[in-house]
Design an enzyme around this catalytic site. Structure first.
Site, PDB file in Angstrom:
ATOM      1  N   ASP A   1     -35.222  24.180 -20.939  1.00 39.91           N
ATOM      2  CA  ASP A   1     -35.413  25.457 -21.727  1.00 39.91           C
ATOM      3  C   ASP A   1     -36.399  26.332 -21.252  1.00 39.91           C
ATOM      4  O   ASP A   1     -36.227  27.525 -21.221  1.00 39.91           O
ATOM      5  CB  ASP A   1     -35.529  24.619 -23.156  1.00 39.91           C
ATOM      6  CG  ASP A   1     -34.610  24.045 -24.017  1.00 39.91           C
ATOM      7  OD1 ASP A   1     -33.327  24.413 -23.584  1.00 39.91           O
ATOM      8  OD2 ASP A   1     -34.861  22.999 -24.519  1.00 39.91           O
TER       9      ASP A   1
ATOM     10  N   ASP B   1     -35.324  16.663 -26.137  1.00 39.88           N
ATOM     11  CA  ASP B   1     -36.199  17.526 -26.182  1.00 39.88           C
ATOM     12  C   ASP B   1     -37.573  16.902 -26.280  1.00 39.88           C
ATOM     13  O   ASP B   1     -37.701  15.848 -26.944  1.00 39.88           O
ATOM     14  CB  ASP B   1     -36.066  18.544 -27.252  1.00 39.88           C
ATOM     15  CG  ASP B   1     -34.967  19.479 -27.006  1.00 39.88           C
ATOM     16  OD1 ASP B   1     -34.723  19.771 -25.828  1.00 39.88           O
ATOM     17  OD2 ASP B   1     -34.117  19.958 -28.257  1.00 39.88           O
TER      18      ASP B   1
END
Length: 220
Positions: free
Chosen positions: A180, A146
């Site tokens: 995401d 991430d």
């Protein structure tokens, strides 16, 4: 819209998602960040053990279960989107489905392979691709990379705010990735436009006995 268009959308998102993750993994150490736009957008490197936006799911067994669930979902997603294309569903729904599928596939690649092809990002060390000593984990035990961080507000809340008054607060706190974001955009758009997306495929109400009955009260 044809099925190959779905595949192109999925492929483009996967290329962007995996290229950015690969660059982050091989050029940044854990928790390192670059400020892109002051006060609201940063590249901040973390690794996610579980689900999207840093959520976690039940230890080692949960990790395997989640990865296998993603794999089944992605395989079924390709089949189901092909079915929707053949049934000529709304173009917007197909694009949203492609976004969700691409996002799921992007994080699945991390979970399946990153433990094998990268060593760990420890301290100020930058991970290497295909290290001589092997990766940091085994098959299905990779961690999701991430990096997108949007702290739109950081500061202490006013004392009059219920429950959290006086606490230090960050909005938006979760760090996420392109995959995401693709999933979130796809899901939210479907929720907002579901009536439009499914209108042409809604079955008309079946006639009932009551609304098909002809009354003869006024017939002589």
């Amino acid at each position: 819209m044809k099925y190959r268009h779905i595949l192109i959308i999925v492929l483009l998102i996967l290329v962007v998602d995996q290229s950015l993750k690969f660059w982050i993994k091989t050029n940044m150490f854990m928790q390192q960040e670059f400020i892109i736009f002051p006060n609201w957008f940063r590249i901040h490197f973390i690794e996610n053990e579980g689900m999207a936006y840093g959520l976690k799911f039940g230890g080692d067994f949960g990790k395997i279960f989640l990865t296998l669930f993603r794999l089944v979902a992605v395989v079924f997603g390709f089949y189901y989107l092909n079915k929707l294309v053949k049934e000529k569903y709304h173009k917007g729904l197909l694009i949203c489905g492609a976004l969700i599928l691409a996002g799921a596939a992007g994080n699945l690649i991390d979970s399946m392979f990153y433990g094998l092809i990268f060593n760990d990002s420890v301290g100020y060390e930058v991970a290497k691709f295909m290290p001589a000593g092997g990766g940091y984990g085994s098959f299905l035990h990779g961690r999701v990379v991430d990096m997108l961080y949007f702290p739109l507000y950081e500061g202490y809340l006013p004392s009059w705010v219920p429950f959290k008054g006086g606490d230090y607060f960050v909005f938006f706190r979760p760090v996420f990735n392109v995959a995401d974001a693709a999933i979130s955009v796809g899901v939210v758009t479907i929720l907002l436009f579901q009536k439009k997306f499914f209108a042409a495929h809604q079955h008309p109400k079946q006639p009932t006995e009551s609304n098909n009955t002809v009354t003869n009260d006024h017939i002589a």
